[in-house]
Design a protein around this motif. Structure first.
Motif, PDB file in Angstrom:
ATOM      1  N   ALA A 111      -8.189  -7.937   3.193  1.00  0.00           N
ATOM      2  CA  ALA A 111      -8.708  -6.594   2.893  1.00  0.00           C
ATOM      3  C   ALA A 111      -8.656  -5.701   4.133  1.00  0.00           C
ATOM      4  N   LEU A 168      -5.083  -4.554   4.584  1.00  0.00           N
ATOM      5  CA  LEU A 168      -4.732  -3.499   3.632  1.00  0.00           C
ATOM      6  C   LEU A 168      -5.304  -2.156   4.081  1.00  0.00           C
ATOM      7  N   ASN A 169      -6.537  -2.152   4.542  1.00  0.00           N
ATOM      8  CA  ASN A 169      -7.140  -0.912   5.042  1.00  0.00           C
ATOM      9  C   ASN A 169      -6.411  -0.407   6.286  1.00  0.00           C
ATOM     10  N   THR A 222       0.796  -1.230   0.000  1.00  0.00           N
ATOM     11  CA  THR A 222       0.000   0.000   0.000  1.00  0.00           C
ATOM     12  C   THR A 222       0.828   1.279   0.000  1.00  0.00           C
ATOM     13  N   TRP A 263       0.242   3.611  -2.840  1.00  0.00           N
ATOM     14  CA  TRP A 263      -1.111   4.070  -3.101  1.00  0.00           C
ATOM     15  C   TRP A 263      -1.276   5.524  -2.660  1.00  0.00           C
ATOM     16  N   ARG A 316     -11.589   2.370  -2.701  1.00  0.00           N
ATOM     17  CA  ARG A 316     -10.382   1.684  -3.150  1.00  0.00           C
ATOM     18  C   ARG A 316     -10.546   0.168  -3.128  1.00  0.00           C
ATOM     19  N   MET A 317     -11.408  -0.332  -2.271  1.00  0.00           N
ATOM     20  CA  MET A 317     -11.579  -1.775  -2.125  1.00  0.00           C
ATOM     21  C   MET A 317     -12.175  -2.421  -3.365  1.00  0.00           C
ATOM     22  N   PHE A 346      -6.377  -3.611  -5.643  1.00  0.00           N
ATOM     23  CA  PHE A 346      -6.681  -3.929  -4.247  1.00  0.00           C
ATOM     24  C   PHE A 346      -6.994  -5.418  -4.112  1.00  0.00           C
TER      25      PHE A 346
END
Length: 299
Positions: free
Chosen positions: A262, A265-266, A77, A80, A204-205, A210
């Protein structure tokens, strides 16, 4: 999937209460994550799970696997776009201090939990997890919660505030069941920050990169789990023999694993949004005990 009950730390009894204590000490965190609380709704399975996973979780090998996984998340990430929620949210100095502590707690805990969930899911599906090392031969880490780690404080899963309740519903609808993930319940202590962060995280998901990053992390978690030093002696047959619903246990474990990449990542995006925040902030120290003590503990 049907709503699965969670066992709170205050509501834990017997074997579940004991395992909660050992989890906090071994993972070196101030509370028990939603994933683990969901497993605890199947108490006989939960105790058996910890008997199978505990010897691995206290090792240096597990620590390095979890830290390596978290570094992969950060690397995924870092290029990003900047989230910008930290600066956009209206938080005072004290609020920022405590919100930062909550994020530090989450980054210390969640990669370890995903590693556990992946190991258990594969074991329940009949896959070989762990190596054939003899118990007690892998370096272990000192137990105990770091003194500077923030306390785990959460908003209830069904808050009275309609706006927050709606936000929680949207989070679960987006990331999947079961229940509101612990990091979002923790960050809901600062609703304006959580709402700002989620509004920027959610779009973004849906992006292909992603999803690809989440798929890579899931495969990495499984690979790292297979490489743990000790075999994970757990199976659906054993769960059923304990009197638990093995199909339900497997289904909830699959759901927990499915959404975890997920979520990581967040979490990484939120962590990297905080200026000067440490990566890997609380490494574990080697457990310096004589060999005969370690042998006694294994009996």
């Amino acid at each position: 999937m049907a709503r699965v009950r969670q066992v709170s730390e205050h509501g834990a009894e017997g074997g579940v209460e004991r395992v909660y204590h050992e989890l906090r000490q071994t993972l070196r965190v101030t509370g028990v994550d939603v994933s683990l609380r969901t497993w605890a709704a199947y108490p006989r399975f939960f105790v058996a799970m910890w008997e199978a996973m505990g010897p691995n979780v206290e090792t240096r090998a597990f620590e390095e696997a979890a830290l390596g996984l978290w570094q992969e998340v950060l690397d995924s990430t870092v290029q990003w776009e900047v989230l910008g929620a930290w600066n956009a949210a209206k938080l005072g100095k004290s609020q920022r201090f405590h919100a930062r502590g909550a994020l530090e707690l989450c980054e210390a805990m969640h990669p370890r939990v995903l590693l556990m969930v992946s190991a258990v899911r594969m074991a329940l599906e009949g896959q070989l997890v762990g190596q054939a090392d003899a118990l007690g031969t892998s370096e272990r880490l000192e137990r105990g919660i770091p003194s500077r780690m923030a306390a785990m404080e959460w908003v209830v899963e069904k808050p009275a505030d309609p706006a927050l309740r709606s936000l929680f519903a949207d989070i679960v609808k987006t990331v999947g069941p079961p229940g509101v993930p612990g990091e979002y319940r923790a960050l809901a202590c600062w609703p304006s920050y959580l709402e700002t962060a989620w509004r920027r995280l959610k779009p973004r998901m849906k992006d292909e990169d992603f999803q690809q990053a989440a798929d890579r992390l899931l495969e990495s978690a499984r690979r790292r789990a297979r490489g743990l030093p000790y075999p994970v002696a757990l199976s659906r047959e054993r769960v059923a023999a304990l009197g638990e619903n093995a199909d339900a246990v497997l289904k909830v474990t699959q759901a927990l694993e499915r959404r975890s990449p997920a979520l990581l990542l967040n979490l990484s995006r939120m962590v990297q949004d905080v200026p000067d925040m440490l990566r890997q902030p609380m490494p574990g120290a080697s457990r310096l005990v004589p060999d005969w003590v370690a042998a006694e503990e294994l009996r």
